[in-house]
Write a protein that holds these residues in place. Structure first.
Motif, PDB file in Angstrom:
ATOM      1  N   ASP A 104       0.840  -1.205   0.000  1.00  0.00           N
ATOM      2  CA  ASP A 104       0.000   0.000   0.000  1.00  0.00           C
ATOM      3  C   ASP A 104       0.873   1.253   0.000  1.00  0.00           C
ATOM      4  O   ASP A 104       0.577   2.243  -0.690  1.00  0.00           O
ATOM      5  CB  ASP A 104      -0.912   0.017   1.230  1.00  0.00           C
ATOM      6  N   ARG A 108       1.096   4.206  -2.902  1.00  0.00           N
ATOM      7  CA  ARG A 108       0.972   5.649  -2.657  1.00  0.00           C
ATOM      8  C   ARG A 108       2.153   6.396  -3.282  1.00  0.00           C
ATOM      9  O   ARG A 108       1.980   7.475  -3.874  1.00  0.00           O
ATOM     10  CB  ARG A 108       0.884   5.920  -1.148  1.00  0.00           C
ATOM     11  N   GLU A 212      -3.349   0.332 -10.431  1.00  0.00           N
ATOM     12  CA  GLU A 212      -3.175  -0.371  -9.163  1.00  0.00           C
ATOM     13  C   GLU A 212      -3.022  -1.869  -9.373  1.00  0.00           C
ATOM     14  O   GLU A 212      -2.169  -2.508  -8.761  1.00  0.00           O
ATOM     15  CB  GLU A 212      -4.351  -0.083  -8.228  1.00  0.00           C
ATOM     16  N   ARG A 216       0.264  -3.847  -8.151  1.00  0.00           N
ATOM     17  CA  ARG A 216       0.136  -4.852  -7.085  1.00  0.00           C
ATOM     18  C   ARG A 216       0.609  -6.219  -7.577  1.00  0.00           C
ATOM     19  O   ARG A 216       1.313  -6.943  -6.849  1.00  0.00           O
ATOM     20  CB  ARG A 216      -1.310  -4.925  -6.592  1.00  0.00           C
TER      21      ARG A 216
END
Length: 231
Positions: A104, A108, A212, A216
């Motif tokens: 996470d 960011r 994302e 990920r």
């Protein structure tokens, strides 16, 4: 004197990285501008007109001085590009906190990095220059390692993950900057698989956007702990 000039009144100083050199030469009249003034003017020019507009002469004109005077602060346009790049990388501060899942935290970082490229599109043209990394770039890299510190994987994997994350960010930034308007108006009969795919009914968008999901998946694979050594 041209933008390709690399000579300097300080001799060997021009061969040192720009980060380790004095902010101006020791010869010549008292300065009317600072190195920071020059970099600020160059960034504003690049933001407004693109990187091609940034020349020593153009920056000097913006500052109301002659191009020759800039060489008391810099040895070449390459020095200027290095300083511009590192200055805008400083906009990534303050860094996100490293609380919670390291992935996470890296996401960011990546979103802030993507926003930086969107604010300064010219950064895409200098991101892969062979120049050494400046202080702000090193600080950002160091912060990424801080975020990844809890993960039990080789340091080499963390370096690869940071590099690949930056590659994905630049890819998305470049794609957004040059997005096509759509497929050409052609008969798709010769492309049956493409035609079939386009004929499928729409499905709900994934909860996570492509940016994302890509990061990920990539980071999860790269940062997986090493399997135990067989005994």
């Amino acid at each position: 004197m041209t933008d390709a000039t690399t000579g300097s009144a300080d001799g060997g100083a021009a061969r040192q990285p720009i980060w380790t050199r004095p902010h101006r030469g020791t010869r010549g009249p008292a300065p009317t501008h600072s190195r920071d003034d020059i970099v600020t003017a160059a960034i504003a020019l690049a933001d407004a007109e693109g990187l091609a507009a940034v020349s020593m002469r153009a920056v000097a004109t913006t500052l109301g001085t002659g191009a020759g005077s800039l060489y008391r602060y810099l040895s070449s346009r390459d020095d200027l590009l290095d300083l511009m790049t590192d200055r805008v990388v400083g906009e990534l501060r303050p860094y996100p906190t490293a609380d919670g899942d390291p992935l996470d935290g890296m996401l960011r970082q990546a979103r802030r990095q993507l926003a930086l490229y969107q604010r300064h599109p010219w950064l895409l043209d200098v991101a892969h220059r062979p120049s050494g990394m400046g202080p702000e770039t090193l600080a950002w890299f160091d912060d990424c390692l801080r975020i990844l510190a809890p993960l039990r994987c080789p340091v080499a994997a963390k370096f690869e993950a940071i590099a690949m994350m930056t590659g994905v960010v630049t890819l998305f930034a470049r794609t957004a900057a040059t997005a096509a308007t759509g497929l050409p108006a052609l008969d798709l009969a010769a492309y049956p698989h493409l035609a079939a795919a386009l004929a499928q009914p729409p499905v709900p968008a994934p909860r996570a956007d492509l940016f994302e999901r890509t990061l990920r998946s990539l980071l999860t694979g790269l940062l997986a702990p090493d399997p135990p050594t067989p005994t």
